[in-house]
Scaffold this motif. Structure first.
Motif, PDB file in Angstrom:
ATOM      1  N   GLN A 145       0.832  -1.204   0.000  1.00 39.23           N
ATOM      2  CA  GLN A 145       0.000   0.000   0.000  1.00 39.23           C
ATOM      3  C   GLN A 145       0.861   1.247   0.000  1.00 39.23           C
ATOM      4  O   GLN A 145       0.504   2.256  -0.617  1.00 39.23           O
TER       5      GLN A 145
ATOM      6  N   ALA B  51      -6.892   4.795  10.368  1.00 43.54           N
ATOM      7  CA  ALA B  51      -5.477   4.554  10.608  1.00 43.54           C
ATOM      8  C   ALA B  51      -5.123   4.939  12.034  1.00 43.54           C
ATOM      9  O   ALA B  51      -5.523   5.992  12.526  1.00 43.54           O
ATOM     10  N   THR B  68     -10.746   1.868   0.942  1.00 38.68           N
ATOM     11  CA  THR B  68      -9.675   1.970   1.928  1.00 38.68           C
ATOM     12  C   THR B  68      -8.669   2.981   1.401  1.00 38.68           C
ATOM     13  O   THR B  68      -8.365   2.999   0.207  1.00 38.68           O
ATOM     14  N   CYS B  69      -8.170   3.845   2.273  1.00 42.40           N
ATOM     15  CA  CYS B  69      -7.194   4.827   1.807  1.00 42.40           C
ATOM     16  C   CYS B  69      -6.190   5.167   2.891  1.00 42.40           C
ATOM     17  O   CYS B  69      -6.469   5.110   4.086  1.00 42.40           O
ATOM     18  N   ILE B  70      -5.001   5.473   2.428  1.00 41.91           N
ATOM     19  CA  ILE B  70      -3.948   5.891   3.342  1.00 41.91           C
ATOM     20  C   ILE B  70      -3.621   7.354   3.084  1.00 41.91           C
ATOM     21  O   ILE B  70      -3.749   7.860   1.970  1.00 41.91           O
ATOM     22  N   THR B  80      -6.526   2.869  -1.748  1.00 40.16           N
ATOM     23  CA  THR B  80      -5.790   1.636  -2.022  1.00 40.16           C
ATOM     24  C   THR B  80      -6.699   0.502  -2.479  1.00 40.16           C
ATOM     25  O   THR B  80      -6.214  -0.552  -2.895  1.00 40.16           O
ATOM     26  N   ASP B  92      -4.543  -5.113   6.994  1.00 39.72           N
ATOM     27  CA  ASP B  92      -3.432  -4.184   7.187  1.00 39.72           C
ATOM     28  C   ASP B  92      -3.121  -3.986   8.671  1.00 39.72           C
ATOM     29  O   ASP B  92      -2.020  -3.550   9.020  1.00 39.72           O
ATOM     30  N   CYS B 101      -4.686   1.994   7.563  1.00 43.04           N
ATOM     31  CA  CYS B 101      -5.460   2.795   6.617  1.00 43.04           C
ATOM     32  C   CYS B 101      -6.854   3.064   7.166  1.00 43.04           C
ATOM     33  O   CYS B 101      -7.250   2.519   8.189  1.00 43.04           O
TER      34      CYS B 101
END
Lengths: 239, 239
Positions: A145, B51, B68-70, B80, B92, B101
């Motif tokens: 990621q 996160a 889902t994102c970071i 992601t 994760d 995330c």
DNA sequence: CGGCGTTTTGATAGCCATCAACTTCAGTGG
DNA sequence: CCACTGAAGTTGATGGCTATCAAAACGCCG
């Protein structure tokens, strides 16, 4: 105790704090020793496994340097990672019982073969090992990621800076210098990993050198200003 | 048997052929039912986890759509993945016992909570479940590598074509149309996932429409020529 | 119906790819 | 020991793809 049995024991391995055995108790370590059936030597340029091959084992890099890469139907190539000693390769193969990528040695290398059925078997007995295997796979997911973030949002300078910082950080964790490294891969392989062309990699190295951030001579790199690299990866604030 | 117990049973779930229970025997399924402690509803725009939050469970999407994102230190955002019903989120979080995330519902959604310690516990008893968990994590790794290939080597048209094909393929596996879909995400979210700006996403949609490959009306997409999209993703041969 | 987020479309600029030539280096064999 | 050869790396000139900035159109929701 003959030489062979010394060689294949996790319990005596100098990488045990980084590799699969990390954090396991002595007793659990002994069991690990049983499943590390053997080692494999891979010559520079040879493949440890290739996409499509039957999956039977994970591999712990003992020495040397690998790249993993996938090739799309139309021949596009993408390096998905570089692996150094103490790191585990092959988890892509579990889903379909065959490997999804190629693993190629960038220099003469040696790996410990970890038959996956034995790992699963032992994981059922020792929850510490089980959890550790899960962590290793999860770590790979998180790493991927991070690469997506790099490929999706960063520009050439930022990508290369992030790449260099990541490499020295991992090397430092293995006892090497924080500021000096020898690249084991070509500009093209770096470019493939970072989603840029080899010329751009070369130009970006040159720019870093002009700016006094690093010294580069072919594969040798000296990081003169780590903080400058960090500033490149994490600009003060973009908003 | 009250409604509650019906609702939380894998054995009676219409997603059991896609989700965690896939391929498990009836007996093993019953044990799975025990660990699916409860469901959680998430409103559109709300987060399933963020996160930094403590990791305790994986989540199986029961209905609705997630991203889902970071977010990097300097505020860059990267989607992601997009997850639909039957898919598992949260892996994760295993490495560091906290999520790496954010998981955000793109529409009102419902998930099954799968406490991870229970999963590990049951995995030690049932090798089929154990292996299945490993496959799910491996699948995620392979998926991520595919995204790297996309981000590293493809151009805008190819990325969007690959994205559309991937979405309809997954929807089709869930009984929906092969050629029709409703996007649950904005152009900006698509762009973040594909490493391009929302304007480029919009322009590329328009170009596909001009070329007669698809019909787009806002979130609604009709794929008129699947093979044309496939040709875009896999050009005849680049060499 | 008004307001706002989303999407579309246009004009322009910038980053990086591409093509090309040259240099450096490593390995080989005379 | 040194010349040779091909791979790897550097550097320059140019073009193209996509980002950026801007404005208008559209659709959703209160």
């Amino acid at each position: 105790m003959d030489i062979q049995s010394i060689k294949v024991a996790c319990s005596g391995c100098n990488l045990r704090e980084l590799c699969l055995p990390m954090g396991l108790k002595p007793q659990e370590l002994e069991h690990l020793d049983q499943i590390i059936s053997n080692r494999r030597r891979i010559k520079r340029g040879a493949s440890l496994f290739s996409a499509g091959e039957a999956f039977t084992a994970l591999y712990a890099v003992r020495s040397g340097f690998f790249k993993t890469c996938i090739t799309s139907a139309d021949g596009r190539d993408q390096v998905t990672g570089f692996q150094m000693m103490g790191e585990i390769i092959g988890m892509d193969g579990i889903v379909h019982d065959q490997h999804a990528c190629d693993a190629i040695a960038l220099e003469d290398a040696e790996v410990c073969v970890l038959p996956f059925d034995r790992i699963e078997q032992l994981s059922r007995e020792f929850s510490a090992l089980q959890h550790h295997v899960h962590k290793i796979m999860s770590r790979e997911i998180v790493r991927d990621q991070g690469v997506m973030l790099l490929l999706g949002t960063m520009r050439a300078e930022e990508r290369l800076a992030a790449f260099l910082l990541n490499l020295v950080q991992r090397l430092h964790a293995r006892g090497f210098s924080q500021s000096e490294l020898v690249l084991r891969m070509t500009r093209e392989e770096i470019g493939s990993y970072l989603g840029m062309k080899l010329e751009t990699v070369s130009r970006t190295f040159s720019r870093f050198m002009e700016d006094g951030i690093i010294d580069v001579r072919q594969r040798y790199v000296l990081i003169k200003d780590t903080q400058a690299l960090e500033r490149l990866v994490n600009p003060p604030m973009r908003n």
